[in-house]
Design a protein around this motif. Structure first.
Motif, PDB file in Angstrom:
ATOM      1  N   PRO A 102     -19.052  21.678  72.288  1.00 54.63           N
ATOM      2  CA  PRO A 102     -19.521  20.684  71.477  1.00 54.63           C
ATOM      3  C   PRO A 102     -19.280  21.098  69.787  1.00 54.63           C
ATOM      4  O   PRO A 102     -18.939  20.338  69.056  1.00 54.63           O
ATOM      5  CB  PRO A 102     -21.167  20.744  71.360  1.00 54.63           C
ATOM      6  N   ALA A 103     -18.940  22.588  69.783  1.00 54.94           N
ATOM      7  CA  ALA A 103     -18.554  23.018  68.374  1.00 54.94           C
ATOM      8  C   ALA A 103     -17.177  22.506  67.987  1.00 54.94           C
ATOM      9  O   ALA A 103     -16.702  22.240  67.058  1.00 54.94           O
ATOM     10  CB  ALA A 103     -18.729  24.614  68.601  1.00 54.94           C
ATOM     11  N   ALA A 104     -16.443  22.483  69.401  1.00 49.12           N
ATOM     12  CA  ALA A 104     -14.995  21.845  68.933  1.00 49.12           C
ATOM     13  C   ALA A 104     -14.755  20.255  69.073  1.00 49.12           C
ATOM     14  O   ALA A 104     -13.932  19.608  68.541  1.00 49.12           O
ATOM     15  CB  ALA A 104     -14.134  22.459  69.978  1.00 49.12           C
ATOM     16  N   GLY A 105     -15.896  19.598  69.646  1.00 48.29           N
ATOM     17  CA  GLY A 105     -15.596  18.366  70.083  1.00 48.29           C
ATOM     18  C   GLY A 105     -14.477  17.798  70.855  1.00 48.29           C
ATOM     19  O   GLY A 105     -14.221  18.719  71.562  1.00 48.29           O
ATOM     20  N   ASP A 106     -14.054  16.642  70.736  1.00 50.36           N
ATOM     21  CA  ASP A 106     -12.862  16.189  71.596  1.00 50.36           C
ATOM     22  C   ASP A 106     -11.905  15.449  70.476  1.00 50.36           C
ATOM     23  O   ASP A 106     -12.011  14.377  70.896  1.00 50.36           O
ATOM     24  CB  ASP A 106     -13.044  15.576  72.757  1.00 50.36           C
ATOM     25  N   PRO A 107     -11.235  16.275  69.761  1.00 51.54           N
ATOM     26  CA  PRO A 107     -10.615  15.416  68.665  1.00 51.54           C
ATOM     27  C   PRO A 107      -9.547  14.477  69.132  1.00 51.54           C
ATOM     28  O   PRO A 107      -9.462  13.441  68.553  1.00 51.54           O
ATOM     29  CB  PRO A 107      -9.674  16.537  67.879  1.00 51.54           C
ATOM     30  N   GLU A 108      -8.915  14.823  70.378  1.00 56.68           N
ATOM     31  CA  GLU A 108      -7.952  13.607  70.738  1.00 56.68           C
ATOM     32  C   GLU A 108      -8.535  12.675  71.430  1.00 56.68           C
ATOM     33  O   GLU A 108      -8.120  11.618  71.449  1.00 56.68           O
ATOM     34  CB  GLU A 108      -7.095  14.415  72.065  1.00 56.68           C
ATOM     35  N   GLY A 109      -9.820  12.583  71.730  1.00 57.89           N
ATOM     36  CA  GLY A 109     -10.734  11.523  72.235  1.00 57.89           C
ATOM     37  C   GLY A 109     -11.442  10.797  71.293  1.00 57.89           C
ATOM     38  O   GLY A 109     -12.615  10.255  71.241  1.00 57.89           O
ATOM     39  N   GLY A 110     -11.137  11.421  69.916  1.00 56.13           N
ATOM     40  CA  GLY A 110     -12.034  10.735  68.730  1.00 56.13           C
ATOM     41  C   GLY A 110     -13.404  11.229  68.633  1.00 56.13           C
ATOM     42  O   GLY A 110     -14.464  10.724  68.005  1.00 56.13           O
ATOM     43  N   PRO A 139     -15.952  14.039  67.035  1.00 61.06           N
ATOM     44  CA  PRO A 139     -15.881  15.124  65.934  1.00 61.06           C
ATOM     45  C   PRO A 139     -16.422  16.488  66.449  1.00 61.06           C
ATOM     46  O   PRO A 139     -17.527  16.395  67.454  1.00 61.06           O
ATOM     47  CB  PRO A 139     -16.470  14.516  64.587  1.00 61.06           C
ATOM     48  N   PRO A 140     -15.975  17.507  65.889  1.00 60.52           N
ATOM     49  CA  PRO A 140     -16.813  18.746  66.187  1.00 60.52           C
ATOM     50  C   PRO A 140     -18.319  18.522  65.947  1.00 60.52           C
ATOM     51  O   PRO A 140     -18.800  17.872  64.733  1.00 60.52           O
ATOM     52  CB  PRO A 140     -16.131  19.594  65.057  1.00 60.52           C
ATOM     53  N   GLY A 141     -19.074  19.169  66.674  1.00 60.87           N
ATOM     54  CA  GLY A 141     -20.562  19.261  66.369  1.00 60.87           C
ATOM     55  C   GLY A 141     -21.357  18.244  67.262  1.00 60.87           C
ATOM     56  O   GLY A 141     -22.402  17.722  67.032  1.00 60.87           O
ATOM     57  N   THR A 142     -20.629  17.538  68.178  1.00 64.70           N
ATOM     58  CA  THR A 142     -21.212  16.382  68.974  1.00 64.70           C
ATOM     59  C   THR A 142     -21.724  16.963  70.148  1.00 64.70           C
ATOM     60  O   THR A 142     -20.929  17.640  71.141  1.00 64.70           O
ATOM     61  CB  THR A 142     -19.976  15.411  69.236  1.00 64.70           C
ATOM     62  N   PRO A 143     -22.885  16.991  70.402  1.00 67.10           N
ATOM     63  CA  PRO A 143     -23.590  17.576  71.695  1.00 67.10           C
ATOM     64  C   PRO A 143     -23.044  16.829  72.906  1.00 67.10           C
ATOM     65  O   PRO A 143     -22.817  15.408  72.773  1.00 67.10           O
ATOM     66  CB  PRO A 143     -25.096  17.276  71.611  1.00 67.10           C
ATOM     67  N   PHE A 144     -22.977  17.279  74.187  1.00 62.13           N
ATOM     68  CA  PHE A 144     -22.427  16.583  75.345  1.00 62.13           C
ATOM     69  C   PHE A 144     -23.291  15.351  75.538  1.00 62.13           C
ATOM     70  O   PHE A 144     -22.754  14.397  75.899  1.00 62.13           O
ATOM     71  CB  PHE A 144     -22.493  17.450  76.654  1.00 62.13           C
ATOM     72  N   GLU A 145     -24.681  15.512  75.213  1.00 60.80           N
ATOM     73  CA  GLU A 145     -25.567  14.459  75.633  1.00 60.80           C
ATOM     74  C   GLU A 145     -25.191  13.151  74.836  1.00 60.80           C
ATOM     75  O   GLU A 145     -25.738  12.160  74.846  1.00 60.80           O
ATOM     76  CB  GLU A 145     -27.048  14.774  75.253  1.00 60.80           C
ATOM     77  N   LYS A 146     -24.529  13.410  73.525  1.00 63.25           N
ATOM     78  CA  LYS A 146     -24.250  12.285  72.733  1.00 63.25           C
ATOM     79  C   LYS A 146     -22.962  11.752  73.014  1.00 63.25           C
ATOM     80  O   LYS A 146     -22.469  10.768  72.252  1.00 63.25           O
ATOM     81  CB  LYS A 146     -24.406  12.830  71.355  1.00 63.25           C
ATOM     82  N   LEU A 147     -22.124  11.990  73.948  1.00 65.85           N
ATOM     83  CA  LEU A 147     -20.860  11.527  74.232  1.00 65.85           C
ATOM     84  C   LEU A 147     -21.079  10.035  74.762  1.00 65.85           C
ATOM     85  O   LEU A 147     -22.295  10.029  75.576  1.00 65.85           O
ATOM     86  CB  LEU A 147     -20.074  12.488  75.179  1.00 65.85           C
ATOM     87  N   ALA A 148     -20.318   9.308  74.532  1.00 60.87           N
ATOM     88  CA  ALA A 148     -20.467   7.826  74.966  1.00 60.87           C
ATOM     89  C   ALA A 148     -20.205   7.896  76.433  1.00 60.87           C
ATOM     90  O   ALA A 148     -19.727   8.974  77.056  1.00 60.87           O
ATOM     91  CB  ALA A 148     -19.160   6.911  74.403  1.00 60.87           C
ATOM     92  N   ASP A 149     -20.855   6.818  77.035  1.00 58.36           N
ATOM     93  CA  ASP A 149     -20.778   6.901  78.574  1.00 58.36           C
ATOM     94  C   ASP A 149     -19.481   6.660  79.196  1.00 58.36           C
ATOM     95  O   ASP A 149     -19.304   6.968  80.326  1.00 58.36           O
ATOM     96  CB  ASP A 149     -21.918   5.756  79.317  1.00 58.36           C
ATOM     97  N   PRO A 152     -10.651  14.856  78.839  1.00 54.56           N
ATOM     98  CA  PRO A 152      -9.415  14.676  78.353  1.00 54.56           C
ATOM     99  C   PRO A 152      -8.427  15.257  79.229  1.00 54.56           C
ATOM    100  O   PRO A 152      -7.221  14.942  79.006  1.00 54.56           O
ATOM    101  CB  PRO A 152      -9.655  15.465  76.920  1.00 54.56           C
ATOM    102  N   VAL A 153      -8.697  16.167  80.272  1.00 54.63           N
ATOM    103  CA  VAL A 153      -7.515  16.798  81.052  1.00 54.63           C
ATOM    104  C   VAL A 153      -7.342  15.810  82.290  1.00 54.63           C
ATOM    105  O   VAL A 153      -6.265  15.269  82.476  1.00 54.63           O
ATOM    106  CB  VAL A 153      -7.709  18.082  81.352  1.00 54.63           C
ATOM    107  N   CYS A 154      -8.534  15.538  82.950  1.00 53.07           N
ATOM    108  CA  CYS A 154      -8.242  14.986  84.156  1.00 53.07           C
ATOM    109  C   CYS A 154      -8.639  13.781  84.516  1.00 53.07           C
ATOM    110  O   CYS A 154      -8.541  12.793  85.379  1.00 53.07           O
ATOM    111  CB  CYS A 154      -8.581  15.825  85.289  1.00 53.07           C
ATOM    112  N   GLY A 155      -9.530  13.388  83.369  1.00 54.24           N
ATOM    113  CA  GLY A 155      -9.902  11.736  83.379  1.00 54.24           C
ATOM    114  C   GLY A 155     -11.147  11.281  84.037  1.00 54.24           C
ATOM    115  O   GLY A 155     -11.491  10.187  84.147  1.00 54.24           O
ATOM    116  N   VAL A 156     -11.813  12.241  84.912  1.00 54.59           N
ATOM    117  CA  VAL A 156     -13.055  12.079  85.316  1.00 54.59           C
ATOM    118  C   VAL A 156     -14.065  11.850  84.370  1.00 54.59           C
ATOM    119  O   VAL A 156     -14.340  12.299  82.973  1.00 54.59           O
ATOM    120  CB  VAL A 156     -13.598  13.279  86.570  1.00 54.59           C
ATOM    121  N   GLY A 157     -15.593  11.070  84.982  1.00 51.92           N
ATOM    122  CA  GLY A 157     -16.489  10.654  83.988  1.00 51.92           C
ATOM    123  C   GLY A 157     -17.175  11.777  83.825  1.00 51.92           C
ATOM    124  O   GLY A 157     -17.274  13.023  84.161  1.00 51.92           O
TER     125      GLY A 157
END
Ligand code: FE
Length: 228
Positions: free
Chosen positions: A190-198, A200-210, A215-220
């Motif tokens: 969460p500290a790094a986020g997923d910049p390539e997936g839009g 931002p840093p500081g986003t908890p896993f629970e707050k990621l969109a469904d 970003p590496v293998c494409g699973v949900g």
């Protein structure tokens, strides 16, 4: 004996490609090295279970694309965590082909080397292909990707000393747990986020969109497990 000593060896990161008839395949490899200069000769070590191994044995040609540091995780995932038996890995990729008809990537790639196999060495689980260079071009200037850079920076695991590091507890006291992809081992930090997936840093896993995917293998998200 401490096999962690092996982790002190440094490597680059490459896509090694070949063909069988009209079919292309390629894979991520860190084991590419120059053996001699005259004639210019390189070697690659490729797992016998990989389709690329079968293709190199068939065509006797391999092409190495040297990845730039900015190569996205999605590209490494496409060539590193998918099998050419199920997908055409070059579909949708920017690539050119060498004189011997083998593809090289043209996106975040600094150079390519084309080699004709002059010797195969059986190394148990792997085959070492030794090839004489028959074609080579520098595509652009830049910094090559190293295996260490990929592990430490690109996979989102950020050392405490890095500028991107933020404390474990995020906004409004939310826990900032890391989650690991069950399929490829990518760590969502969460500290790094997923910049390539839009994200931002500081986003908890629970707050990621469904709809967010590894970003590496494409699973949900459902394929991720809390770390530790
Ligand atoms: Fe994954």
């Amino acid at each position: 004996m401490n096999l962690k000593a092996l982790h002190k060896i440094s490597y680059g990161l490459y896509v090694v490609a070949s063909r069988k008839g009209e079919r292309f395949n390629g894979q991520i490899a860190n084991t590419v090295f120059q053996i001699s200069g005259d004639p210019p000769t390189v070697a690659v070590s490729i797992n016998k279970q990989n389709l690329t191994n079968e293709f190199i044995k068939d065509s006797k040609v391999f092409v190495v694309s040297v990845l730039a540091r900015e190569a996205p995780l999605s590209l490494i995932g496409q060539f590193g965590f998918k099998s050419g038996r199920e997908t055409d890995k070059f579909a949708g990729m920017e690539y050119g082909t060498t004189l011997s008809g083998v593809p090289y990537l043209t996106g975040p790639v600094l150079a390519y080397l084309e080699a004709r196999v002059v010797e195969e060495v059986d190394a148990g689980t792997h085959t070492i292909f030794i090839g004489e260079i028959t074609g080579a071009e520098v595509l652009k200037e830049g910094t090559p990707m190293t295996y260490a850079y990929y592990q430490q920076i690109k996979r989102g695991s950020v050392p405490k000393t890095a500028p991107a590091f933020t404390p474990k507890t995020g906004e409004r006291g939310l826990q900032m747990d890391k989650y690991v992809c069950n399929v490829c081992g990518y760590v969502y930090d969460p500290a790094a986020g997923d910049p390539e997936g839009g994200v931002p840093p500081g986003t908890p896993f629970e707050k990621l969109a469904d709809e967010w995917v590894c970003p590496v293998c494409g699973v949900g998200k459902d394929e991720f497990t809390k770390e530790g």
